[in-house]
Design an enzyme around this catalytic site. Structure first.
Site, short mmCIF file in Angstrom:
data_model
loop_
_atom_site.label_atom_id
_atom_site.label_comp_id
_atom_site.label_asym_id
_atom_site.label_seq_id
_atom_site.Cartn_x
_atom_site.Cartn_y
_atom_site.Cartn_z
N HIS A 1 4.05 3.98 12.22
CA HIS A 1 2.97 4.93 12.56
C HIS A 1 3.40 6.03 13.52
O HIS A 1 2.55 6.69 14.12
CB HIS A 1 1.72 4.21 13.14
CG HIS A 1 1.11 3.23 12.19
ND1 HIS A 1 -0.13 2.68 12.41
CD2 HIS A 1 1.55 2.71 11.03
CE1 HIS A 1 -0.41 1.84 11.41
NE2 HIS A 1 0.61 1.85 10.56
N ASP B 1 -0.26 4.42 0.95
CA ASP B 1 -0.58 5.47 1.93
C ASP B 1 0.19 5.25 3.22
O ASP B 1 0.68 4.16 3.50
CB ASP B 1 -2.08 5.51 2.23
CG ASP B 1 -2.59 4.23 2.87
OD1 ASP B 1 -2.19 3.14 2.44
OD2 ASP B 1 -3.40 4.33 3.82
N ASP C 1 6.33 1.87 6.33
CA ASP C 1 5.02 1.23 6.23
C ASP C 1 4.18 2.11 5.31
O ASP C 1 3.60 3.09 5.76
CB ASP C 1 4.40 1.11 7.63
CG ASP C 1 3.01 0.54 7.60
OD1 ASP C 1 2.59 0.04 6.55
OD2 ASP C 1 2.33 0.62 8.64
N HIS D 1 0.84 -1.21 0.00
CA HIS D 1 0.00 0.00 0.00
C HIS D 1 0.87 1.25 0.00
O HIS D 1 1.98 1.24 0.56
CB HIS D 1 -0.99 0.00 1.16
CG HIS D 1 -0.39 0.06 2.54
ND1 HIS D 1 -0.14 1.24 3.19
CD2 HIS D 1 0.00 -0.92 3.40
CE1 HIS D 1 0.36 0.98 4.39
NE2 HIS D 1 0.46 -0.32 4.54
N GLU E 1 -4.88 1.78 2.74
CA GLU E 1 -4.87 0.60 3.62
C GLU E 1 -5.00 1.02 5.07
O GLU E 1 -5.69 0.39 5.86
CB GLU E 1 -3.55 -0.17 3.43
CG GLU E 1 -3.53 -1.55 4.10
CD GLU E 1 -2.98 -1.56 5.53
OE1 GLU E 1 -3.03 -2.61 6.16
OE2 GLU E 1 -2.50 -0.51 6.02
N GLU E 2 -4.33 2.12 5.42
CA GLU E 2 -4.29 2.53 6.83
C GLU E 2 -5.65 2.96 7.36
O GLU E 2 -5.88 2.96 8.56
CB GLU E 2 -3.27 3.67 7.03
CG GLU E 2 -1.84 3.30 6.68
CD GLU E 2 -1.21 2.30 7.66
OE1 GLU E 2 -1.87 1.90 8.63
OE2 GLU E 2 -0.04 1.94 7.43
N ASP F 1 4.09 -6.12 3.89
CA ASP F 1 3.58 -5.08 4.80
C ASP F 1 3.81 -5.46 6.27
O ASP F 1 3.12 -4.95 7.15
CB ASP F 1 2.06 -4.89 4.51
CG ASP F 1 1.51 -3.62 5.11
OD1 ASP F 1 2.31 -2.73 5.48
OD2 ASP F 1 0.28 -3.51 5.23
ZN LIG Z 1 1.14 -1.16 6.36
#
Ligand SMILES: [Zn+2]
Length: 408
Positions: A381, A83, A143, A81, A177-178, A200
Site C-alpha cells: 500500500h 485491484d 498486493d 484480487h 478488495e481494497e 493475499d
Molecule cells: Zn491484498
C-alpha cells in the site's frame, strides 16, 4: 502475450494501473480493473484452463483446471484480487534487483528516495535474493498481482505436468478488495469448492485463518447555531459535542496501542461545524463476544450524549465482515493441508491472526472456508512495497503442493 518467466509475467501485470475507487459504486469501481481482467481472461485461455467466465454482474474472473484422475480429491480453489490500494498507481515502473546485497536501496535518484535498512530491517532477510521494488513514486501492486501471478503460474505448471495428479481446481480473480466490496458479489454457489485460499498475505510462510470482526459506526450530530453574543442557553455546538463524544472512548484501545489479539476503536474521520458534525469510527475485535460488547459501548456513547444534550446524535452502525476463524475452526482441513504443504517444501508456517480482513473473511461466511497464504512481499500500500521473486516462486510451489495434498 507470451512470457518466458514468472518475472516477465509479474512485471507486465504490475504495470497495469488497477487502483480501485471507494467513491465509485460501479462494479468494478474503476474500468481499468475490467481491462486487466479481460487481458487475464485471454491469458487463461492461452494456458488451456476450462470454463473461463467473466460475468458482468460481479466481474469475478473464474476458471477451472479439471481433475486429471479417477481418484477422489477435495474440491479446492485459489483466489486473488486484481485491484491495488488507495495510493498512486500511475506509471508503475518496477525495478528488479538481482542478488540483493543487504544495503540501502536507492529507489529514485532524481527525487532522492531510498528504502533504508534502518527503516526496514526485514530487508536483511532477502540478501542474495531477487527483489522487485518501485521507483519510489508509486506502489508496486504486488498486493495482489503477486497472488494473481502465482495462481496463474501454478495452473500453467500443472497443465504442463499432467503426471501430477489432482482433482478439480477452481480459480477466481476479483475486483475491489481494497475498498472492502469485491467479495460481497462473489458467487460462492458457482465457485462450489470444499475450501479455498486467498493468495493475499505478506512474507514467506504466512498462513492466516483468523481475522477481525469489523463494524463501522457513524455519529451524526446536529447542533444549533446562534450568534455567539446571544447564544446563552440556546446554542448547541456540534463541534464541542463531537469532541466530548470522542473523549468518551477508552484512550488505550486504539490501533496505535494494540497488537496481537487485542481489539480497538478508531476514529477514522471527523468533520465538525457548530451546526453539524460527523464522526466515523471503525470497531475491530477477534472475539465475537467482545465485538458485540464494543458495538454496545458505541451505542451507549450516543445514548449518553443524547441524554445530556437532548437527541442531537443520530447513530448508524453496520457490520463489515467477521472473523473467518469462527467458520474455519469447524473444519480445519484447509489450514492443516496448507501447513503440511509448507512443511513439505521446507517453509516454516507463520500462523498469525490478520489484524484486518481479507476476501476470505466474507467468503468463509458464504460457506467456503478460505484462509490466506503469503505472496512473498512486504510494505504493501505504499512506495516502499517490494516483492521477492524466490518467495513468489515458493508461493506457487505451495499451491501445487496443496493441489496434491487435497487427495482424500
Ligand atoms: Zn491484498
Amino acid at each position: 502475450m507470451k512470457y518466458v518467466t514468472m518475472l516477465d509475467r509479474f512485471l507486465n501485470y504490475v504495470k497495469f494501473e488497477t487502483r480501485s475507487d471507494a467513491n465509485n459504486k460501479a462494479i468494478p469501481s474503476t474500468p481499468q480493473q475490467k481491462e486487466f481482467l479481460k487481458m487475464l481472461k485471454t491469458e487463461l485461455e492461452e494456458i488451456g484452463l476450462s470454463d473461463i467466465v467473466l460475468p458482468e454482474e460481479n466481474c469475478f474472473l473464474t476458471a477451472i483446471l479439471p481433475s486429471n484422475t479417477d481418484k477422489e480429491y477435495d474440491k479446492i480453489g485459489f483466489i486473488s484480487h486484481v485491484d491495488t490500494a488507495d495510493f498512486n498507481a500511475e506509471n508503475i515502473n518496477p525495478n528488479v534487483i538481482k542478488n540483493y546485497n543487504g544495503k540501502d536501496i536507492l529507489l529514485n535518484k532524481e527525487h532522492n528516495i531510498s528504502m533504508t535498512v534502518q527503516d526496514f530491517p526485514n530487508l536483511e532477510n532477502y540478501i542474495g535474493k531477487t527483489l522487485i521494488t518501485t521507483d519510489g513514486t508509486t506502489l508496486l501492486g504486488a498486493d495482489d498481482k503477486a497472488g494473481v501471478v502465482e495462481i496463474v503460474e501454478a495452473m500453467k505448471y500443472l497443465i504442463e505436468h499432467p503426471e501430477i495428479e489432482h482433482g478439480d481446481i477452481k480459480i477466481a480473480f476479483g475486483p475491489d478488495e481494497e475498498i472492502g466490496r469485491g467479495a460481497d458479489n462473489f458467487d460462492a454457489k458457482y465457485f462450489d469448492t470444499d475450501y479455498a485460499y486467498t493468495m493475499d498475505g505478506g512474507v514467506l510462510g504466512e498462513l492466516q485463518y483468523e481475522s477481525f470482526n469489523a463494524a463501522q459506526i457513524i455519529y451524526k450530530i446536529t447542533g444549533v447555531s446562534v450568534h455567539p453574543g446571544t447564544a446563552k442557553n440556546k446554542m448547541k455546538n456540534a463541534t464541542t459535542i463531537a469532541a466530548e463524544l470522542a473523549m468518551m472512548f477508552p484512550e488505550k484501545e486504539v490501533p496505535e496501542h494494540t497488537e496481537g489479539y487485542e481489539g480497538f476503536y478508531m476514529l477514522h474521520s471527523m468533520s465538525a461545524k457548530i451546526e453539524k458534525a460527523e464522526l466515523i469510527y471503525i470497531v475491530r475485535d477477534f472475539d465475537k463476544e467482545k465485538f458485540l460488547e464494543r458495538k454496545e459501548f458505541c451505542k451507549q456513547v450516543a445514548k449518553k450524549i443524547n441524554e445530556k444534550y437532548g437527541d442531537v446524535v443520530v447513530f448508524e452502525m453496520h457490520d463489515e465482515y467477521y472473523n473467518m476463524g469462527d467458520v474455519i475452526k469447524k473444519d480445519k482441513r484447509c489450514v492443516e493441508k496448507a501447513e503440511l504443504a509448507m512443511r513439505n517444501l521446507a517453509i516454516e508456517p507463520l500462523i498469525i491472526p490478520i489484524r484486518g480482513g481479507t476476501d476470505g473473511s466474507k467468503i468463509s461466511y458464504m460457506g467456503i472456508p478460505t484462509p490466506n497464504i503469503f505472496v512473498g512481499g512486504e510494505n504493501f500500500h505504499g512506495q516502499y512495497e517490494f516483492s521477492c521473486l524466490e518467495d513468489m516462486e515458493k508461493a506457487t510451489d505451495v499451491i501445487i503442493e496443496i493441489a496434491q495434498l487435497a487427495k482424500k
